[in-house]
Design an enzyme around this catalytic site. Structure first.
Site, PDB file in Angstrom:
ATOM      1  N   GLU A  63     -11.332   1.162  -4.079  1.00 18.17           N
ATOM      2  CA  GLU A  63     -10.637   1.652  -2.891  1.00 18.17           C
ATOM      3  C   GLU A  63      -9.346   2.361  -3.299  1.00 18.17           C
ATOM      4  O   GLU A  63      -9.036   2.502  -4.480  1.00 18.17           O
ATOM      5  CB  GLU A  63     -10.316   0.490  -1.944  1.00 18.17           C
ATOM      6  CG  GLU A  63      -9.474  -0.598  -2.578  1.00 18.17           C
ATOM      7  CD  GLU A  63      -9.395  -1.864  -1.747  1.00 18.17           C
ATOM      8  OE1 GLU A  63     -10.152  -1.994  -0.763  1.00 18.17           O
ATOM      9  OE2 GLU A  63      -8.573  -2.736  -2.079  1.00 18.17           O
ATOM     10  N   ASP A  66       0.814  -1.215   0.000  1.00 19.72           N
ATOM     11  CA  ASP A  66       0.000   0.000   0.000  1.00 19.72           C
ATOM     12  C   ASP A  66       0.851   1.270   0.000  1.00 19.72           C
ATOM     13  O   ASP A  66       0.686   2.151   0.851  1.00 19.72           O
ATOM     14  CB  ASP A  66      -0.928   0.026   1.219  1.00 19.72           C
ATOM     15  CG  ASP A  66      -1.795  -1.213   1.327  1.00 19.72           C
ATOM     16  OD1 ASP A  66      -2.182  -1.749   0.276  1.00 19.72           O
ATOM     17  OD2 ASP A  66      -2.076  -1.650   2.455  1.00 19.72           O
TER      18      ASP A  66
END
Length: 513
Positions: free
Chosen positions: A175, A14
């Site tokens: 997302e 991430d």
């Protein structure tokens, strides 16, 4: 020049990036590990050095025990605005105290960051966007899609209503939103398809930040799905423009091996060149992330920053531990001590298989092919006391070599824990209280050795790599090489002292002789 992905080996998922002048700063998710959210710095986008963490104090963050690899810190975003660095992130803690989205800030990314400012916003994967009219915006992920709200960062409050911007193209889990402004357009970049094999990037744009947003006709703009590439699951990207005007994406991806494909190093950070000469950006090679790219667009040449990140050693002579070491959950500081030339662990009554605070400290395994050595002094006298070297996916999936006390005798053991199956596969009397242990890894096995008095290595056990992979026993993190001590029912009477830790890693295709 050519460069290889990943640019950050091991469990660095991430990623988010920002540039300040000629300096680049990057952050990653850390889940249940502490300190949380490493801050890495680079001048050339290829070679990165961890310079600090956003979360270094127990008072900043509550990491809850009982579950591993899928709770804690999710998907940070780092941004720089008017002299201040902001990092906004989610703490997944099942709606308990300290759950939710918050941000911290600092003027020195290598120093201490502020206490958290909680925002009481729904969903995960928050991001900030600073428009050129002076307004600041918060982006979030929630049903039915990506939403936007103006934010007052001085008050720590959202301003006005939330506006749903886009639901994506129909893939699962829209997302990881980020907004970029270019040529009068607001570009919204998100991930869809989940963080597994179907991961992809999609994009939409609008003339107004609040929308409506029109989809890119070339969606997905980046994916390696269904291609059987050396790097899979690519997504969760962030964009940055370098000092020469070139665009780059950093994203996560996994290096697979074997069949069926599997991975054990976690989701790693990749760098992808982006051609944004047209109306829509083109990522990588026609939307594909390669293991090796050739480009002359990097900010610096390889010769200007030729630094090997494959090897590491620690003699524990520093008063503070190296920034690459992590604890599980919020550490209990009484279990740890840095002495001159040794790391001291004082085991509590817990077991290595407990999802609890224990005397454990670990570093990310960064290469499939690696060699680790460490020396341990542990004059254990109480039955159950144990200390050693472990390869650790989580509390239910790990292998270790250790000294322990059984029926008042010191023993050297090798153990495998695979789910609920636990077995000590090697045990021998060991008279002295000092031992040097070694672990070798490749894509098939983790092999453990101890050093005999004559200096030669003797193998004591091995475990298959496949049982310590995300596909078998994990969720969102990769394997850690850990040093630990535990009492297995009683607090240890004896401290374990570790010295002379070394790690050597090799790139894919290079194997230890």
């Amino acid at each position: 020049m050519k460069y290889q992905n990943p640019i950050m080996n091991g469990c660095y998922p991430d990623p988010s990036i920002c540039r300040v002048g000629e300096d680049y700063y990057l952050v990653n998710s850390t889940f249940e590990f502490f300190p949380a959210i490493p801050v890495s710095h680079s001048k050339d986008l290829i070679h990165w050095e961890t310079i600090g963490h956003c979360i270094t104090r127990n008072s900043q963050l509550k990491l809850y025990e009982g579950s591993m690899n899928n709770t804690g810190i999710y998907a940070p975003t780092i941004r720089y605005h008017e002299g201040v660095f902001y990092m906004v992130v989610t703490n997944m803690a099942d709606n308990r105290e300290g759950s939710g989205n918050f941000y911290v800030w600092t003027k020195d990314p290598s120093g201490e960051w502020s206490d958290p400012v909680f925002l009481h916003t729904p969903g995960i994967d928050p991001s900030f966007f600073f428009d050129d009219d002076g307004k600041s915006y918060y982006l979030g992920t929630d049903t039915p899609g990506i939403y936007l709200s103006e934010i007052d960062l001085e008050k720590g409050e959202l301003v006005g209503d939330r506006i749903t911007l886009w639901k994506g193209t129909g893939g699962a889990y829209p997302e990881g939103p980020h907004i970029y402004k270019k040529d009068g357009w607001y570009y919204l970049l998100i991930s869809e398809g989940g963080t597994e094999r179907g991961h992809m990037l999609t994009m939409a744009r609008s003339r107004k930040v609040e929308g409506p947003y029109e989809e890119c006709p070339n969606n997905p703009v980046m994916t390696n799905r269904s291609m059987r590439c050396p790097i899979e699951s690519v997504g969760h990207a962030d964009l940055v423009q370098d000092t020469r005007g070139n665009w780059w994406a950093i994203c996560l991806g996994t290096r697979l091996f074997g069949y069926p494909p599997k991975h054990n190093l976690g989701r790693e950070t990749m760098l992808v060149p982006v051609d944004w000469s047209g109306e829509w950006p083109v990522f990588g090679e026609g939307g594909k992330v390669l293991e090796e790219f050739e480009t002359d667009l990097l900010p610096l040449s390889a010769a200007e920053s030729d630094k090997s990140m494959n090897d590491y050693s620690d003699d524990f002579t520093s008063a503070k531990l190296d920034l690459g070491w992590n604890y599980i959950y919020n550490p209990e500081w009484s279990l740890y001590e840095c002495k001159q030339g040794s790391l001291v662990l004082r085991g509590n009554e817990k077991c290595l298989k407990d999802a609890k605070k224990i005397a454990w400290i670990g570093r990310r395994q960064k290469h499939h092919v690696s060699e680790t050595t460490v020396t341990l002094e542990f004059p254990c006298v109480q039955d159950g006391e144990e200390a050693g070297l472990t390869i650790f996916l989580n509390n239910r999936h790990h292998y270790e070599a250790a000294l322990t006390c059984i029926e008042k005798k010191r023993k050297l053991i090798f153990r495998r824990q695979i789910g609920s199956l636990e077995k000590v596969e090697f045990e021998m009397d060991y008279e002295t209280d000092r031992i040097t242990l070694k672990m070798e890894s490749d894509q098939d096995f983790y092999r453990f050795f101890y050093q005999r008095p004559d200096g030669n290595w003797e193998k004591i056990g091995e475990g298959e790599v496949q049982y310590l992979t995300t596909e078998v026993g994990g969720h969102f993190t990769g394997n850690y090489i850990g040093l630990y001590s535990c009492g297995n029912g009683k607090k240890c009477e004896t401290a374990a002292e570790f010295t002379n830790f070394t790690y050597q890693g090799k790139r894919s295709g290079e194997f230890l002789k």
